[in-house]
Write an enzyme that holds these catalytic residues in place. Structure first.
Site, mmCIF file in Angstrom:
data_model
loop_
_atom_site.group_PDB
_atom_site.id
_atom_site.type_symbol
_atom_site.label_atom_id
_atom_site.label_comp_id
_atom_site.label_asym_id
_atom_site.label_seq_id
_atom_site.Cartn_x
_atom_site.Cartn_y
_atom_site.Cartn_z
ATOM 1 N N ILE A 51 -1.787 8.675 5.891
ATOM 2 C CA ILE A 51 -0.879 9.340 4.766
ATOM 3 C C ILE A 51 -1.900 9.682 3.805
ATOM 4 O O ILE A 51 -2.825 9.166 3.535
ATOM 5 C CB ILE A 51 0.167 8.173 4.217
ATOM 6 C CG1 ILE A 51 0.715 8.844 2.926
ATOM 7 C CG2 ILE A 51 -0.769 7.070 3.733
ATOM 8 C CD1 ILE A 51 1.766 7.733 2.290
ATOM 9 N N SER A 52 -1.886 11.159 3.549
ATOM 10 C CA SER A 52 -2.973 11.822 2.708
ATOM 11 C C SER A 52 -3.150 11.034 1.176
ATOM 12 O O SER A 52 -2.071 10.525 0.813
ATOM 13 C CB SER A 52 -2.624 13.150 2.512
ATOM 14 O OG SER A 52 -2.404 13.911 3.810
ATOM 15 N N GLN A 53 -4.387 11.264 0.817
ATOM 16 C CA GLN A 53 -4.687 10.806 -0.573
ATOM 17 C C GLN A 53 -3.708 11.406 -1.573
ATOM 18 O O GLN A 53 -3.379 12.517 -1.313
ATOM 19 C CB GLN A 53 -5.962 11.063 -0.668
ATOM 20 C CG GLN A 53 -6.602 10.942 -2.183
ATOM 21 C CD GLN A 53 -7.764 11.809 -2.361
ATOM 22 O OE1 GLN A 53 -8.055 12.775 -1.746
ATOM 23 N NE2 GLN A 53 -8.765 11.408 -3.142
#
Ligand code: SAM
Length: 204
Positions: A51-53
């Site tokens: 899950i992206s930053q």
């Protein structure tokens, strides 16, 4: 997360900040990861994927310039978090994931939160989703060697496509806008994404 990570780094679009305040990011990660869900980093979601930053989700969402009615295509559903943020800010959201169980899990979370206008498909997103084209916005959330030609073909006139483009280990966020049948491109933020694997992406 919003006050400490996004605002100080220059995310200014009020609608984006509000959407990221609202979407419960902890529900998109596994139980043991929940206490780290609002950390300033990408997190593992299994299958070697992430899950992206939060900051990267915010930058990409802001660059899309959504006003509320757009039809959006996302490549790389992953946890479903970015799709939920998009769903807060746009019209219908179409999202494609190549890993079946990731898509199924994301679908469950999105349904439980009432995002009925997020439509999920399992498959190679580099081919796009021709049945619902053209799209006003296309966002690729995996690192691509270049913009996949079928996606360019599915972009509406005046529409924007956003993708991390570069080699397998580091990319630049590329924003391209379709004007009179031609793409005008600009590179933005340096970034690192897992590879976009598919017919018009990386092989294997
Ligand atoms: N947007 C996601 C989120 O909010 O959690 C994060 C995406 S993660 C960085 C990249 C995702 O792209 C992975 O789940 C990966 O399986 C998927 N992916 C890679 N190549 C793909 C392809 N050709 N089509 C669809 N999904 C792909």
């Amino acid at each position: 997360m919003v006050e400490r990570q996004l605002v100080p780094r220059g995310i200014a679009d009020r609608r984006v900040l509000e959407a990221m305040r609202k979407v419960p990011r902890h529900l998109f990660v596994d139980e043991p990861m929940r206490e780290r869900a609002y950390d300033d980093s990408a997190l593992s979601i299994g299958e070697g994927q992430t899950i992206s930053q939060p900051y990267m989700v915010a930058v990409m969402t802001e660059l899309l310039g959504l006003s509320g009615e757009e039809k959006v295509l996302e490549i790389g559903t992953g946890s479903g978090y970015q799709a939920a943020v998009l769903a807060e800010l746009a019209g219908d959201v179409y999202t494609i994931e190549r890993v079946e169980w990731l898509s199924a899990r994301a679908g469950e979370v999105l349904r439980s939160l009432g995002y009925a206008h997020v439509h999920l498909m399992v498959g190679d997103g580099t081919r796009g989703w021709p049945e619902f084209a053209p799209f006003d916005r296309i966002i690729i959330t995996a690192g691509a060697p270049d913009l996949p030609p079928p996606l360019i073909g599915q972009l509406a006139e005046g529409g924007t496509i956003l993708a991390p483009v570069g080699d397998r280990f580091s990319q630049q966020l590329l924003k391209a806008t379709m004007r009179k049948g031609k793409l005008s491109k600009e590179f933005r933020v340096p970034c690192v994404f897992v590879p976009l694997v598919g017919e018009h992406g990386w092989k294997g």
